[in-house]
Design a protein around this motif. Sequence first.
Motif, PDB file in Angstrom:
ATOM      1  N   ASP A   1      45.566  46.593  35.358  1.00  0.00           N
ATOM      2  CA  ASP A   1      46.068  45.299  35.836  1.00  0.00           C
ATOM      3  C   ASP A   1      44.999  44.549  36.616  1.00  0.00           C
ATOM      4  O   ASP A   1      44.921  43.306  36.549  1.00  0.00           O
ATOM      5  N   ALA A   2      44.155  45.287  37.361  1.00  0.00           N
ATOM      6  CA  ALA A   2      43.065  44.629  38.101  1.00  0.00           C
ATOM      7  C   ALA A   2      42.076  43.978  37.129  1.00  0.00           C
ATOM      8  O   ALA A   2      41.577  42.863  37.383  1.00  0.00           O
ATOM      9  N   CYS A   3      41.801  44.681  36.019  1.00  0.00           N
ATOM     10  CA  CYS A   3      40.915  44.092  35.007  1.00  0.00           C
ATOM     11  C   CYS A   3      41.531  42.822  34.418  1.00  0.00           C
ATOM     12  O   CYS A   3      40.842  41.796  34.236  1.00  0.00           O
ATOM     13  N   ALA A   4      42.839  42.881  34.128  1.00  0.00           N
ATOM     14  CA  ALA A   4      43.504  41.715  33.560  1.00  0.00           C
ATOM     15  C   ALA A   4      43.491  40.542  34.528  1.00  0.00           C
ATOM     16  O   ALA A   4      43.259  39.383  34.131  1.00  0.00           O
ATOM     17  N   LEU A   5      43.715  40.803  35.819  1.00  0.00           N
ATOM     18  CA  LEU A   5      43.693  39.718  36.814  1.00  0.00           C
ATOM     19  C   LEU A   5      42.300  39.132  36.969  1.00  0.00           C
ATOM     20  O   LEU A   5      42.151  37.907  37.128  1.00  0.00           O
ATOM     21  N   LYS A   6      41.296  40.001  36.934  1.00  0.00           N
ATOM     22  CA  LYS A   6      39.920  39.503  37.070  1.00  0.00           C
ATOM     23  C   LYS A   6      39.525  38.654  35.860  1.00  0.00           C
ATOM     24  O   LYS A   6      38.849  37.626  35.994  1.00  0.00           O
ATOM     25  N   ILE A   7      39.946  39.081  34.673  1.00  0.00           N
ATOM     26  CA  ILE A   7      39.675  38.283  33.472  1.00  0.00           C
ATOM     27  C   ILE A   7      40.392  36.935  33.562  1.00  0.00           C
ATOM     28  O   ILE A   7      39.824  35.869  33.259  1.00  0.00           O
ATOM     29  N   TYR A   8      41.638  36.952  34.007  1.00  0.00           N
ATOM     30  CA  TYR A   8      42.420  35.713  34.118  1.00  0.00           C
ATOM     31  C   TYR A   8      41.827  34.779  35.165  1.00  0.00           C
ATOM     32  O   TYR A   8      41.750  33.560  34.948  1.00  0.00           O
ATOM     33  N   SER A   9      41.399  35.351  36.318  1.00  0.00           N
ATOM     34  CA  SER A   9      40.813  34.499  37.360  1.00  0.00           C
ATOM     35  C   SER A   9      39.499  33.887  36.889  1.00  0.00           C
ATOM     36  O   SER A   9      39.179  32.725  37.213  1.00  0.00           O
ATOM     37  N   GLY A  10      38.714  34.644  36.110  1.00  0.00           N
ATOM     38  CA  GLY A  10      37.485  34.080  35.573  1.00  0.00           C
ATOM     39  C   GLY A  10      37.745  32.954  34.594  1.00  0.00           C
ATOM     40  O   GLY A  10      37.018  31.957  34.558  1.00  0.00           O
ATOM     41  N   MET A  11      38.804  33.109  33.791  1.00  0.00           N
ATOM     42  CA  MET A  11      39.152  32.044  32.869  1.00  0.00           C
ATOM     43  C   MET A  11      39.642  30.798  33.601  1.00  0.00           C
ATOM     44  O   MET A  11      39.322  29.660  33.214  1.00  0.00           O
ATOM     45  N   LYS A  12      40.368  30.987  34.694  1.00  0.00           N
ATOM     46  CA  LYS A  12      40.845  29.845  35.463  1.00  0.00           C
ATOM     47  C   LYS A  12      39.689  29.089  36.105  1.00  0.00           C
ATOM     48  O   LYS A  12      39.684  27.842  36.143  1.00  0.00           O
ATOM     49  N   ARG A  13      38.717  29.831  36.613  1.00  0.00           N
ATOM     50  CA  ARG A  13      37.551  29.153  37.226  1.00  0.00           C
ATOM     51  C   ARG A  13      36.783  28.359  36.183  1.00  0.00           C
ATOM     52  O   ARG A  13      36.259  27.267  36.465  1.00  0.00           O
ATOM     53  N   GLY A  14      36.691  28.908  34.964  1.00  0.00           N
ATOM     54  CA  GLY A  14      36.016  28.174  33.903  1.00  0.00           C
ATOM     55  C   GLY A  14      36.771  26.904  33.519  1.00  0.00           C
ATOM     56  O   GLY A  14      36.145  25.882  33.232  1.00  0.00           O
ATOM     57  N   GLU A  15      38.092  26.951  33.527  1.00  0.00           N
ATOM     58  CA  GLU A  15      38.865  25.768  33.209  1.00  0.00           C
ATOM     59  C   GLU A  15      38.754  24.717  34.315  1.00  0.00           C
ATOM     60  O   GLU A  15      38.734  23.516  34.049  1.00  0.00           O
ATOM     61  N   ASP A  16      38.692  25.174  35.579  1.00  0.00           N
ATOM     62  CA  ASP A  16      38.590  24.229  36.677  1.00  0.00           C
ATOM     63  C   ASP A  16      37.275  23.476  36.658  1.00  0.00           C
ATOM     64  O   ASP A  16      37.191  22.305  37.065  1.00  0.00           O
ATOM     65  N   LYS A  17      36.213  24.152  36.210  1.00  0.00           N
ATOM     66  CA  LYS A  17      34.923  23.474  36.138  1.00  0.00           C
ATOM     67  C   LYS A  17      34.934  22.431  35.021  1.00  0.00           C
ATOM     68  O   LYS A  17      34.328  21.394  35.114  1.00  0.00           O
TER      69      LYS A  17
END
Length: 223
Positions: free
Chosen positions: A207-223
């Motif tokens: 689950d930590a891996c999934a959250l880290k992947i999701y947070s990285g995708m969110k940061r990419g979308e915000d940029k």
Amino acid sequence: MTSSIPSRHSTKRKHRISLPSPMLLLLCLSSIIEGQALLFSLPPSKSTPPSTRLHASSSSSSSSDSEKNKNLSAAAKARREEDQRRLSRRNENIPGKTSALPTAKDFAIDPSATEQQWLSQASSLELQIARHTDEGMNYFKNLQMEEADTSFRKVYTLKPTAYVWQAGIVQFYLCQLEKAQQTFGENAARYESKFGEPATEERIWRDACALKIYSGMKRGEDK
């Protein structure tokens, strides 16, 4: 001179027995019943001490137990003796005292001897897997993540179904999040199928891996 011979009817009258009336029978019966009730309600005789009565009851119970034991099988007798030992030690707080048989012996706990015994009968493939696993664990403890990842990949090359969930941690810190998530999920499934218990640590890391992947995708979308 004529003698008078009693007639048969007069003889019957002389020997006739008069029966008591029904009311008299009922009174006699009730008095007998009351006397028996009074007899059973009386306390035991003082001449018989309580210890004698207790000894008599215990002897009768022991004789009945012995009769029951004759009809028991060997397994039933062993279970009964085990239950009696446990009951006798229920209120005892003596460290190290168990309900084991006096003649029973404990097996020696020697991990090194067990390891040597396994190594002596292991196949060449199993020896290679064990060697690469030990190398990976040593690298992992020394925080040598790249070397540990190389050793763990050798393990999975030889045995794809190996249970080495630490390989997922190495992949996590090497930022191989997708591989780490897959490694944790597969190891969790192996653990749960083998032991029948939830693989808590593996699932938390997944689950930590999934959250880290999701947070990285969110940061990419915000940029």
